[in-house]
Design a protein around this motif. Structure first.
Motif, PDB file in Angstrom:
ATOM      1  N   ALA A  46     -37.123   6.904  60.071  1.00  0.00           N
ATOM      2  CA  ALA A  46     -35.723   7.129  59.635  1.00  0.00           C
ATOM      3  C   ALA A  46     -35.279   6.153  58.557  1.00  0.00           C
ATOM      4  N   GLY A  47     -35.841   5.076  58.618  1.00  0.00           N
ATOM      5  CA  GLY A  47     -35.463   4.189  57.581  1.00  0.00           C
ATOM      6  C   GLY A  47     -36.356   4.054  56.049  1.00  0.00           C
ATOM      7  N   LYS A  48     -37.650   4.781  56.301  1.00  0.00           N
ATOM      8  CA  LYS A  48     -38.445   4.777  55.214  1.00  0.00           C
ATOM      9  C   LYS A  48     -38.388   6.289  54.483  1.00  0.00           C
ATOM     10  N   ASP A  49     -38.638   7.365  55.017  1.00  0.00           N
ATOM     11  CA  ASP A  49     -38.487   8.608  54.380  1.00  0.00           C
ATOM     12  C   ASP A  49     -37.316   9.001  53.461  1.00  0.00           C
ATOM     13  N   ASP A  50     -36.125   8.377  54.243  1.00  0.00           N
ATOM     14  CA  ASP A  50     -34.826   8.812  53.545  1.00  0.00           C
ATOM     15  C   ASP A  50     -34.545   7.821  52.249  1.00  0.00           C
ATOM     16  N   LEU A  51     -35.366   6.990  52.004  1.00  0.00           N
ATOM     17  CA  LEU A  51     -35.484   5.937  50.603  1.00  0.00           C
ATOM     18  C   LEU A  51     -35.889   6.936  49.778  1.00  0.00           C
ATOM     19  N   LEU A  52     -36.647   7.972  49.785  1.00  0.00           N
ATOM     20  CA  LEU A  52     -37.134   8.648  48.706  1.00  0.00           C
ATOM     21  C   LEU A  52     -36.426  10.092  48.650  1.00  0.00           C
ATOM     22  N   LEU A  53     -35.954  10.300  49.864  1.00  0.00           N
ATOM     23  CA  LEU A  53     -34.994  11.787  49.691  1.00  0.00           C
ATOM     24  C   LEU A  53     -33.702  11.603  50.284  1.00  0.00           C
ATOM     25  N   ARG A  54     -32.784  11.347  49.743  1.00  0.00           N
ATOM     26  CA  ARG A  54     -31.521  10.873  50.063  1.00  0.00           C
ATOM     27  C   ARG A  54     -30.629  12.095  50.182  1.00  0.00           C
ATOM     28  N   ALA A  55     -30.898  13.419  49.956  1.00  0.00           N
ATOM     29  CA  ALA A  55     -29.937  14.477  49.911  1.00  0.00           C
ATOM     30  C   ALA A  55     -30.564  15.743  50.194  1.00  0.00           C
ATOM     31  N   GLY A  56     -29.941  16.543  50.470  1.00  0.00           N
ATOM     32  CA  GLY A  56     -30.735  17.914  51.014  1.00  0.00           C
ATOM     33  C   GLY A  56     -29.513  19.077  51.071  1.00  0.00           C
ATOM     34  N   PRO A  57     -29.953  20.327  51.077  1.00  0.00           N
ATOM     35  CA  PRO A  57     -29.004  21.278  51.168  1.00  0.00           C
ATOM     36  C   PRO A  57     -28.526  21.243  52.551  1.00  0.00           C
ATOM     37  N   LEU A  58     -27.365  21.785  52.729  1.00  0.00           N
ATOM     38  CA  LEU A  58     -26.726  21.751  54.387  1.00  0.00           C
ATOM     39  C   LEU A  58     -27.485  22.597  55.201  1.00  0.00           C
ATOM     40  N   ARG A  59     -28.063  23.588  54.843  1.00  0.00           N
ATOM     41  CA  ARG A  59     -28.888  24.352  55.667  1.00  0.00           C
ATOM     42  C   ARG A  59     -30.176  23.700  56.220  1.00  0.00           C
ATOM     43  N   VAL A  60     -30.848  22.947  55.345  1.00  0.00           N
ATOM     44  CA  VAL A  60     -32.045  22.324  55.447  1.00  0.00           C
ATOM     45  C   VAL A  60     -31.648  21.309  56.376  1.00  0.00           C
ATOM     46  N   VAL A  61     -30.632  20.520  56.120  1.00  0.00           N
ATOM     47  CA  VAL A  61     -30.394  19.072  57.044  1.00  0.00           C
ATOM     48  C   VAL A  61     -29.989  19.667  58.477  1.00  0.00           C
ATOM     49  N   LEU A  62     -29.388  20.854  58.625  1.00  0.00           N
ATOM     50  CA  LEU A  62     -29.118  21.528  59.889  1.00  0.00           C
ATOM     51  C   LEU A  62     -30.489  21.815  60.493  1.00  0.00           C
ATOM     52  N   GLU A  63     -31.335  22.495  59.709  1.00  0.00           N
ATOM     53  CA  GLU A  63     -32.569  22.988  60.542  1.00  0.00           C
ATOM     54  C   GLU A  63     -33.373  21.820  60.904  1.00  0.00           C
ATOM     55  N   GLU A  64     -33.165  20.473  59.913  1.00  0.00           N
ATOM     56  CA  GLU A  64     -33.857  19.328  60.317  1.00  0.00           C
ATOM     57  C   GLU A  64     -33.383  18.798  61.715  1.00  0.00           C
ATOM     58  N   ALA A  65     -32.290  18.875  61.911  1.00  0.00           N
ATOM     59  CA  ALA A  65     -31.511  18.318  63.264  1.00  0.00           C
ATOM     60  C   ALA A  65     -31.914  19.155  64.377  1.00  0.00           C
ATOM     61  N   ALA A  66     -32.119  20.701  64.164  1.00  0.00           N
ATOM     62  CA  ALA A  66     -32.337  21.554  65.071  1.00  0.00           C
ATOM     63  C   ALA A  66     -33.851  21.499  65.519  1.00  0.00           C
ATOM     64  N   GLU A  67     -34.475  21.130  64.611  1.00  0.00           N
ATOM     65  CA  GLU A  67     -36.177  21.650  64.794  1.00  0.00           C
ATOM     66  C   GLU A  67     -36.699  21.287  65.991  1.00  0.00           C
ATOM     67  N   PRO A  68     -36.404  19.914  66.472  1.00  0.00           N
ATOM     68  CA  PRO A  68     -37.066  19.525  67.712  1.00  0.00           C
ATOM     69  C   PRO A  68     -36.692  20.514  68.685  1.00  0.00           C
ATOM     70  N   HIS A  69     -35.750  21.276  68.831  1.00  0.00           N
ATOM     71  CA  HIS A  69     -35.210  21.978  69.891  1.00  0.00           C
ATOM     72  C   HIS A  69     -35.475  23.418  69.869  1.00  0.00           C
ATOM     73  N   GLN A  70     -36.273  23.955  68.758  1.00  0.00           N
ATOM     74  CA  GLN A  70     -36.370  25.255  68.552  1.00  0.00           C
ATOM     75  C   GLN A  70     -37.106  26.060  69.612  1.00  0.00           C
ATOM     76  N   ASN A  71     -38.169  25.313  70.223  1.00  0.00           N
ATOM     77  CA  ASN A  71     -38.869  26.018  71.270  1.00  0.00           C
ATOM     78  C   ASN A  71     -38.658  25.685  72.656  1.00  0.00           C
ATOM     79  N   ARG A  72     -37.494  25.636  72.953  1.00  0.00           N
ATOM     80  CA  ARG A  72     -37.044  25.428  74.312  1.00  0.00           C
ATOM     81  C   ARG A  72     -36.544  26.408  75.182  1.00  0.00           C
ATOM     82  N   GLY A  73     -36.607  27.690  74.517  1.00  0.00           N
ATOM     83  CA  GLY A  73     -36.237  28.583  75.431  1.00  0.00           C
ATOM     84  C   GLY A  73     -34.878  29.241  75.174  1.00  0.00           C
ATOM     85  N   VAL A  74     -34.152  28.659  74.184  1.00  0.00           N
ATOM     86  CA  VAL A  74     -32.743  29.080  73.854  1.00  0.00           C
ATOM     87  C   VAL A  74     -32.729  29.428  72.125  1.00  0.00           C
TER      88      VAL A  74
END
Length: 444
Positions: A276-304
């Motif tokens: 969390a404190g390393k990658d974001d030093l290189l990529l500090r911004a992103g499209p809203l949809r991409v950031v939301l997909e990043e937040a949801a990605e760990p829960h995409q395959n949980r049956g919902v």
């Protein structure tokens, strides 16, 4: 375990309201004490005037002074009473009428104690609302005007009438009227500023307490991430060996696969926390949809089913914000029946993100307290599919989001629950036109 909410639309603002509690603006004991002091001063002035031989209607004056004492005795016999603003207005009005009547019987505007009519209005300005204070101020102006016009003349021991020259009497009357307005406005402004400062201090103390709890949790999380690395590696190794040794036990294959998946998920979470404190030093911004997909990605395959409908601006990839939204999405997945929806809306000066699910919803009684640490102690805030929680995830998520400038609101739908996040656009939008900085040097 708390029962799920019935399928009814409720929100934190629409929860069953508690009966209003009228705050006590001033203690009855305080008013009684002030009236005893005024009564003692009036009695002393009466005695002094008689000693000086001043002539005025003694009996009516004595009765008015006694009336203030009798009111105090009656209030004391009633015992402690909760006083509403109108009750305070009534007592201050009595004091004003009694004092004005005394002035009218003792020379009117020529009485040097006429300035005391400012006292009830000043007290009103400090404890009562604007409308009640204005009403009392108008009453004071009317009474002092009546006392000036129709006051009973007084005489000294030789029979000489004691009065002010007309021009001086007019000036004294105007000074009292100006004083009523000035002291009322001044006292009210000072009281409002003190109240604002007190409220701000209280809010700051709450924020500091929340920050302190979050920092403490951050240390605990960092220690846990460090300590869990080796046990998780051991679990994965033993699970792999058990899969090999128990390959002839198909009844255990599903359990072993679930064990390995859970261990992999924990390991992925720890790696994400470490990055969390390393990658974001290189990529500090992103499209809203991409950031939301990043937040949801760990829960995409949980049956919902997770549906994302968000076309918005580029936003800051704040690790705290991503972690908080991931936590809220996890909470929605835990409770959802079949699907959750993540939507975003942008207007001229704000960005709104909603996370909705079709689960049982939040208990209505807890809506105002969601996001606090341990709102129910060691119990879940809703019926979960996989056990109980303590509301700690919602507390961490809310604190991180509020630190980023977001307003967080929890609500119930028909059916399901919804979390609404609203940022001022200036705090969340990223300026993608600025320089990215130096590229990292790659060696080897």
């Amino acid at each position: 375990m708390i029962r799920p909410q019935p399928a009814a639309a409720t929100t934190a603002a629409a929860a069953p309201p508690l009966p209003p509690i009228q705050a006590e603006p001033i203690r009855a004991r305080t008013l009684t004490l002030l009236r005893w002091m005024a009564t003692a001063g009036q009695a002393a002035a009466l005695a002094g005037a008689l000693m000086l031989g001043v002539r005025f209607p003694v009996v009516p004056v004595a009765l008015l002074i006694a009336a203030g004492g009798l009111l105090n005795l009656w209030l004391m016999l009633r015992g402690p009473q909760r006083m509403s603003p109108r009750a305070v207005l009534g007592q201050l009005g009595f004091d004003l009428v009694q004092l004005s009547a005394l002035l009218a019987l003792t020379g009117g505007i020529a009485n040097p104690f006429a300035l005391l009519v400012l006292a009830p209005v000043t007290v009103s300005a400090t404890v009562l609302g604007r409308r009640l204070t204005v009403a009392l101020g108008l009453l004071a102006a009317a009474l002092i005007t009546a006392a000036a016009l129709w006051g009973w003349p007084i005489h000294d021991a030789t029979g000489v009438r004691l009065e002010l020259p007309p021009l001086l009497a007019l000036g004294h009357w105007l000074a009292i009227l100006v004083g009523i307005g000035f002291f009322a406005i001044y006292a009210r402004r000072v009281t409002a500023e003190i109240s604002d400062t007190t409220n701000a201090l209280f809010a700051t103390q709450l924020a500091l307490a929340r920050e302190h709890r979050l920092q403490h949790l951050g240390g605990v999380v960092a220690a846990a991430a460090h300590e869990l690395g080796t046990p998780l590696g051991t679990i994965k190794l033993i699970a792999a060996e058990l899969e090999d040794e128990l390959s002839d036990r198909p009844d255990l294959a599903a359990d072993l696969a679930t064990l390995r998946q859970s261990a992999d998920r924990c390991a992925a979470t720890l790696r994400s926390m470490g990055r969390a404190g390393k990658d974001d030093l290189l990529l500090r911004a992103g499209p809203l949809r991409v950031v939301l997909e990043e937040a949801a990605e760990p829960h995409q395959n949980r049956g919902v089913i997770i549906q994302i409908d968000a076309d918005g601006p580029d936003i800051r990839r704040d690790p705290g914000v991503i972690h908080a939204m991931r936590n809220l999405i996890q909470n929605a997945v835990d409770y959802a029946a079949t699907r959750i929806e993540i939507t975003a809306f942008q207007d001229a000066d704000s960005l709104t993100v909603t996370i909705s699910d079709d689960g049982p919803g939040f208990p209505a009684g807890l809506l105002p307290r969601l996001g606090e640490s341990y709102p129910l102690g060691p119990r879940s805030v809703s019926t979960r599919k996989d056990g109980e929680g303590m509301g700690l995830g919602l507390f961490i998520a809310r604190t991180l989001l509020e630190r980023s400038g977001a307003a967080v609101d929890f609500a119930n739908l028909r059916p399901g629950a919804q979390v609404t996040l609203r940022w001022p656009l200036a705090l969340i939008a990223a300026d993608t036109r600025q320089a990215l900085g130096e590229n990292p040097e790659i060696t080897g």
